[in-house]
Motif scaffolding. Structure first.
Motif, short mmCIF file in Angstrom:
data_model
loop_
_atom_site.label_atom_id
_atom_site.label_comp_id
_atom_site.label_asym_id
_atom_site.label_seq_id
_atom_site.Cartn_x
_atom_site.Cartn_y
_atom_site.Cartn_z
N MET A 129 0.84 -1.18 0.00
CA MET A 129 0.00 0.00 0.00
C MET A 129 0.89 1.25 0.00
SD MET A 129 -2.87 1.23 2.77
CE MET A 129 -4.20 0.38 2.00
N THR A 130 0.51 2.21 -0.79
CA THR A 130 1.22 3.48 -0.85
C THR A 130 0.93 4.28 0.41
OG1 THR A 130 0.98 3.49 -3.25
CG2 THR A 130 1.49 5.59 -2.20
N THR A 131 1.97 4.87 0.96
CA THR A 131 1.80 5.70 2.14
C THR A 131 1.43 7.12 1.70
OG1 THR A 131 3.44 4.40 3.30
CG2 THR A 131 2.92 6.54 4.23
N LEU A 132 0.29 7.56 2.15
CA LEU A 132 -0.19 8.89 1.81
C LEU A 132 0.09 9.86 2.95
CD1 LEU A 132 -3.75 7.95 0.45
CD2 LEU A 132 -1.73 8.53 -0.90
N PRO A 133 0.23 11.14 2.64
CA PRO A 133 0.30 12.14 3.71
C PRO A 133 -1.02 12.10 4.50
CG PRO A 133 0.94 13.10 1.60
CD PRO A 133 0.38 11.73 1.32
N GLY A 134 -0.96 12.41 5.77
CA GLY A 134 -2.13 12.35 6.63
C GLY A 134 -3.33 13.10 6.08
N GLN A 135 -3.11 14.27 5.55
CA GLN A 135 -4.23 15.07 5.07
C GLN A 135 -4.89 14.46 3.83
OE1 GLN A 135 -1.06 15.95 5.31
NE2 GLN A 135 -0.39 17.28 3.65
N GLU A 136 -4.24 13.48 3.18
CA GLU A 136 -4.83 12.84 2.00
C GLU A 136 -5.48 11.50 2.32
OE1 GLU A 136 -2.07 12.66 -1.28
OE2 GLU A 136 -1.39 14.72 -0.92
N CYS A 137 -5.36 11.01 3.54
CA CYS A 137 -5.95 9.72 3.91
C CYS A 137 -7.47 9.82 3.96
CB CYS A 137 -5.42 9.27 5.27
SG CYS A 137 -3.68 8.84 5.28
N THR A 159 -9.17 6.55 4.45
CA THR A 159 -9.56 5.31 5.13
C THR A 159 -8.63 5.06 6.30
OG1 THR A 159 -8.10 3.83 3.88
CG2 THR A 159 -10.28 4.30 2.91
N MET A 160 -9.11 4.27 7.25
CA MET A 160 -8.26 3.92 8.39
C MET A 160 -7.09 3.04 7.96
SD MET A 160 -8.98 5.62 10.95
CE MET A 160 -7.78 4.80 12.00
N ALA A 161 -7.26 2.26 6.92
CA ALA A 161 -6.14 1.44 6.41
C ALA A 161 -5.00 2.35 5.95
CB ALA A 161 -6.61 0.53 5.28
N GLU A 162 -5.35 3.45 5.28
CA GLU A 162 -4.33 4.40 4.84
C GLU A 162 -3.67 5.08 6.04
OE1 GLU A 162 -6.38 5.59 0.55
OE2 GLU A 162 -6.84 6.78 2.35
N VAL A 163 -4.46 5.45 7.02
CA VAL A 163 -3.93 6.07 8.23
C VAL A 163 -2.96 5.12 8.92
CG1 VAL A 163 -4.51 6.88 10.56
CG2 VAL A 163 -5.89 7.62 8.60
N ARG A 164 -3.38 3.87 9.10
CA ARG A 164 -2.54 2.88 9.79
C ARG A 164 -1.26 2.60 9.02
NH1 ARG A 164 -7.95 -0.16 11.29
NH2 ARG A 164 -8.33 0.86 13.29
N ALA A 165 -1.36 2.52 7.71
CA ALA A 165 -0.16 2.30 6.90
C ALA A 165 0.81 3.47 7.07
CB ALA A 165 -0.53 2.13 5.43
N GLY A 166 0.28 4.67 7.10
CA GLY A 166 1.13 5.85 7.29
C GLY A 166 1.78 5.86 8.66
#
Length: 103
Positions: free
Chosen positions: A1-9, A11-18
């Motif tokens: 999964m690509t790590t996104l900046p917090g302001q672009e997340c 979903t919680m999956a994106e937050v957790r990956a970050g």
């Protein structure tokens, strides 16, 4: 999964990956910080020089000032840095003792 900046997340999956990716980076930075504690334990001629309350206060004050500048909570960052500095001192003392015992 690509790590996104917090302001672009979105979903919680994106937050957790970050958060997980950032935690890995923080551990690497802490390894670098503790490398300096290894150096300090090697350089300081006396065990009593490991704890330096004036330096501890300066490090915490610097962190709090940088926290304010970054829009982070000053009190919480100060507490976090107090814990970090105390852990660093404990680590440095152990390394100092190991070095002296090894000699």
């Amino acid at each position: 999964m690509t790590t996104l900046p917090g302001q672009e997340c979105t979903t919680m999956a994106e937050v957790r990956a970050g958060v997980d990716a950032l935690d890995r980076e923080l551990i690497a930075l802490l390894r670098r910080r503790f490398d300096y504690m290894d150096a300090a334990a090697r350089i300081k001629p006396e065990r009593g020089q490991v704890r330096d309350e004036a330096r501890k206060a300066q490090v915490i004050a610097n962190a709090k000032a940088q926290a304010v500048a970054a829009g982070l909570p000053e009190q919480e960052i100060g507490q976090l840095w107090d814990t970090l500095v105390e852990a660093s001192i404990a680590y440095e003392l152990a390394e100092y003792d190991r070095r002296v015992t090894k000699s």
